[in-house]
Design a protein around this motif. Structure first.
Motif, PDB file in Angstrom:
ATOM      1  N   ALA A  89     -10.193   2.154  50.269  1.00 14.47           N
ATOM      2  CA  ALA A  89     -10.205   2.368  48.864  1.00 14.47           C
ATOM      3  C   ALA A  89     -11.458   3.212  48.524  1.00 14.47           C
ATOM      4  O   ALA A  89     -11.299   4.024  47.568  1.00 14.47           O
ATOM      5  CB  ALA A  89     -10.540   0.813  48.700  1.00 14.47           C
ATOM      6  N   VAL A  90     -12.422   3.047  49.325  1.00 16.10           N
ATOM      7  CA  VAL A  90     -13.608   3.811  49.020  1.00 16.10           C
ATOM      8  C   VAL A  90     -13.569   5.513  49.120  1.00 16.10           C
ATOM      9  O   VAL A  90     -13.628   6.317  48.230  1.00 16.10           O
ATOM     10  CB  VAL A  90     -14.953   3.731  49.706  1.00 16.10           C
ATOM     11  N   LEU A  91     -12.613   5.952  50.305  1.00 18.06           N
ATOM     12  CA  LEU A  91     -12.319   7.234  50.386  1.00 18.06           C
ATOM     13  C   LEU A  91     -11.323   7.606  49.489  1.00 18.06           C
ATOM     14  O   LEU A  91     -11.309   8.893  48.751  1.00 18.06           O
ATOM     15  CB  LEU A  91     -11.687   7.220  51.713  1.00 18.06           C
ATOM     16  N   LEU A  92     -10.220   6.814  49.096  1.00 18.72           N
ATOM     17  CA  LEU A  92      -9.351   7.283  47.801  1.00 18.72           C
ATOM     18  C   LEU A  92     -10.103   7.458  46.396  1.00 18.72           C
ATOM     19  O   LEU A  92      -9.739   8.341  45.883  1.00 18.72           O
ATOM     20  CB  LEU A  92      -8.535   5.900  47.702  1.00 18.72           C
ATOM     21  N   MET A  93     -11.260   6.309  46.206  1.00 14.81           N
ATOM     22  CA  MET A  93     -11.784   6.702  44.976  1.00 14.81           C
ATOM     23  C   MET A  93     -12.663   7.939  45.007  1.00 14.81           C
ATOM     24  O   MET A  93     -12.664   8.621  44.016  1.00 14.81           O
ATOM     25  CB  MET A  93     -12.706   5.353  44.758  1.00 14.81           C
ATOM     26  N   LEU A  94     -13.223   8.245  46.213  1.00 15.75           N
ATOM     27  CA  LEU A  94     -13.940   9.594  46.322  1.00 15.75           C
ATOM     28  C   LEU A  94     -13.098  10.794  46.084  1.00 15.75           C
ATOM     29  O   LEU A  94     -13.353  11.854  45.463  1.00 15.75           O
ATOM     30  CB  LEU A  94     -14.785   9.552  47.605  1.00 15.75           C
ATOM     31  N   ASP A  95     -12.060  10.755  46.767  1.00 14.93           N
ATOM     32  CA  ASP A  95     -11.153  11.618  46.904  1.00 14.93           C
ATOM     33  C   ASP A  95     -10.438  11.989  45.584  1.00 14.93           C
ATOM     34  O   ASP A  95     -10.480  13.311  45.208  1.00 14.93           O
ATOM     35  CB  ASP A  95     -10.172  11.592  47.829  1.00 14.93           C
ATOM     36  N   ARG A  96     -10.038  11.056  44.904  1.00 15.07           N
ATOM     37  CA  ARG A  96      -9.307  11.072  43.537  1.00 15.07           C
ATOM     38  C   ARG A  96     -10.369  11.248  42.535  1.00 15.07           C
ATOM     39  O   ARG A  96      -9.926  11.316  41.159  1.00 15.07           O
ATOM     40  CB  ARG A  96      -8.360  10.085  43.440  1.00 15.07           C
ATOM     41  N   LYS A  97     -11.678  10.964  42.755  1.00 13.44           N
ATOM     42  CA  LYS A  97     -12.661  11.070  41.837  1.00 13.44           C
ATOM     43  C   LYS A  97     -12.338  10.002  40.516  1.00 13.44           C
ATOM     44  O   LYS A  97     -12.471  10.388  39.132  1.00 13.44           O
ATOM     45  CB  LYS A  97     -12.946  12.424  41.151  1.00 13.44           C
ATOM     46  N   VAL A  98     -12.029   8.650  40.793  1.00 13.47           N
ATOM     47  CA  VAL A  98     -11.852   7.676  40.164  1.00 13.47           C
ATOM     48  C   VAL A  98     -12.822   6.503  40.183  1.00 13.47           C
ATOM     49  O   VAL A  98     -13.236   6.389  41.183  1.00 13.47           O
ATOM     50  CB  VAL A  98     -10.225   6.998  40.315  1.00 13.47           C
ATOM     51  N   GLY A  99     -13.046   5.793  39.159  1.00  6.77           N
ATOM     52  CA  GLY A  99     -14.052   4.942  39.082  1.00  6.77           C
ATOM     53  C   GLY A  99     -13.480   3.525  39.327  1.00  6.77           C
ATOM     54  O   GLY A  99     -14.375   2.476  39.349  1.00  6.77           O
ATOM     55  N   CYS A 100     -12.317   3.387  39.422  1.00  3.49           N
ATOM     56  CA  CYS A 100     -11.719   1.826  39.660  1.00  3.49           C
ATOM     57  C   CYS A 100     -10.413   2.020  40.452  1.00  3.49           C
ATOM     58  O   CYS A 100      -9.773   3.111  40.146  1.00  3.49           O
ATOM     59  CB  CYS A 100     -11.523   1.054  38.428  1.00  3.49           C
TER      60      CYS A 100
END
Length: 168
Positions: A89-100
């Motif tokens: 989840a963290v990697l996905l948020m960082l990669d996609r630049k989303v806050g949630c």
């Protein structure tokens, strides 16, 4: 904790009021029980007319009242399952630049994982690694990426369900 959502038939005004009353920055949008979009505090601000423009308060309010949420929402947001590892989840948020990331089980929305949830998770785990936690505001946020890099590999098997259950 209860999950705050808004129906697809809502207006931008409905979303703004709901977010303000519940102190949320991310609001999932449902069509019946199915997640169809998400709107953020930033989306609401982006759609607001400039207060410097020569419009009346009534015209300003009408913009919010007459704008369907469907017109400004982010459609088909990236989601994760409750049993997804926090690391993913963290990697996905960082990669996609989303806050949630909305958390869905099948077609049903069961939660939402935010950067704040991850920061709270880190605050709870840092003492276990010998880090002293101070309420340092921006300093803590500035070291967020460094700590996340370490924590996601230490807790790569910790599931999102843990965060939702603990209410972090």
């Amino acid at each position: 904790t209860s999950l705050t959502t808004i129906p697809l038939a809502s207006s931008l005004l409905d979303a703004a009021i709901t977010m303000r009353r519940s102190s949320l920055r991310h609001l999932p949008i449902l069509d019946a029980e199915r997640l169809v979009g998400i709107i953020t505090e930033r989306d609401v601000q982006r759609c607001a007319p400039s207060l410097l423009s020569p419009i009346t308060q009534e015209e300003y309010n009408a913009t919010f009242e007459n704008t369907p949420i469907e017109r400004v929402m982010f459609r088909n947001p990236i989601t994760v399952a409750p049993d997804s590892p926090i690391r993913d989840a963290v990697l996905l948020m960082l990669d996609r630049k989303v806050g949630c990331l909305p958390v869905v089980e099948g077609e049903r929305l069961v939660g939402i994982l935010t950067r704040s949830d991850l920061m709270n998770l880190l605050m709870n785990f840092l003492p276990a690694f010998g880090f002293e936690v101070f309420p340092a505001g921006n300093f803590l946020i500035s070291i967020y990426s460094i700590i996340v890099a370490y924590a996601i590999f230490q807790y790569q098997f910790l599931e999102i369900t843990y965060v939702l259950r603990k209410g972090l």
